[in-house]
Scaffold this motif. Structure first.
Motif, short mmCIF file in Angstrom:
data_model
loop_
_atom_site.label_atom_id
_atom_site.label_comp_id
_atom_site.label_asym_id
_atom_site.label_seq_id
_atom_site.Cartn_x
_atom_site.Cartn_y
_atom_site.Cartn_z
N ALA A 88 0.51 -0.96 -0.17
CA ALA A 88 -0.20 0.26 0.15
C ALA A 88 0.77 1.20 -0.30
O ALA A 88 0.25 2.43 0.13
CB ALA A 88 -0.91 -0.33 1.01
N ASP A 89 2.39 1.07 -0.16
CA ASP A 89 3.42 2.47 -0.07
C ASP A 89 2.95 2.93 1.27
O ASP A 89 2.55 4.42 0.88
CB ASP A 89 3.40 3.41 -0.94
CG ASP A 89 4.55 4.14 -1.53
OD1 ASP A 89 5.46 4.08 -1.61
OD2 ASP A 89 4.11 5.36 -2.14
N LEU A 90 3.15 2.22 2.42
CA LEU A 90 2.60 2.91 3.67
C LEU A 90 3.89 3.41 3.91
O LEU A 90 4.37 3.72 5.16
CB LEU A 90 1.36 2.53 3.95
CG LEU A 90 -0.22 2.81 3.87
CD1 LEU A 90 -1.01 1.60 4.57
CD2 LEU A 90 -0.10 4.18 3.16
N VAL A 91 5.31 1.38 4.50
CA VAL A 91 6.16 1.11 5.03
C VAL A 91 7.14 1.30 3.91
O VAL A 91 7.05 0.89 2.93
CB VAL A 91 6.12 0.53 5.70
CG1 VAL A 91 6.88 -0.08 6.28
CG2 VAL A 91 5.09 1.18 7.04
N LYS A 92 7.81 1.81 3.86
CA LYS A 92 9.03 1.06 3.00
C LYS A 92 9.87 0.37 3.65
O LYS A 92 10.53 0.76 5.17
CB LYS A 92 9.98 2.07 2.34
CG LYS A 92 10.71 2.95 3.36
CD LYS A 92 11.12 4.33 2.27
CE LYS A 92 12.05 4.61 3.33
NZ LYS A 92 13.22 5.76 1.87
#
Length: 152
Positions: free
Chosen positions: A84-88
């Motif tokens: 979800a591109d909330l964390v990398k």
């Protein structure tokens, strides 16, 4: 939800059961209302913990320990947050066996939106409800600590 009478609270076990039931119902209702952003309470809690670590990020294993999540559940949760591109994810600078997690701008936006939603819901509470909540928080934290200590 089960309803309880005052008489049943004379039994400490029933009082604890009633409290647990009420908290589960509150959590269920909050989760239902707050899931408009598509994120579970567990995902938002993970985002909050990761954000709290700042730019250096947090070790994935430390996050699992804090969330008390089994490795498989933690992996699914982190995979979801990454997709979800909330964390990398990134490798630890000194230990390639360790995975570091850092919140993204999109993750910060989800946290900001969730805080706004809590603010909106808090605005619906009466002043008496807010006062009661403020009194309950330390009591519930103390109860959680007591139960945790008793279980060890």
């Amino acid at each position: 939800m089960d309803e309880f009478t005052v008489r049943e609270f004379d039994d400490p076990a029933m009082a604890l059961y009633a409290l647990d039931t009420a908290l589960l119902e509150l959590d269920r209702q909050l989760d239902r209302v707050l899931r408009a952003d598509g994120q579970s309470n567990a995902a938002v809690r993970a985002l909050s913990l990761i954000a709290g670590e700042g730019r250096r990020g947090v070790k994935q294993c430390a996050l699992g320990s804090t969330l008390q999540a089994p490795p498989a559940s933690l992996s699914r949760l982190v995979d979801h947050l990454v997709r979800a591109d909330l964390v990398k994810r990134s490798p630890h600078p000194n230990d390639r066996r360790v995975t570091m997690l850092e919140i993204t701008e999109a993750g910060r936006a989800v946290l900001d939106d969730r805080r706004s939603q809590y603010g909106r819901l808090a605005g619906l509470l009466t002043s008496e409800g807010l006062k009661t909540a403020a009194q309950l928080i330390p009591l519930l934290q103390a109860m959680a600590k007591d139960v945790g200590n008793a279980a060890t």
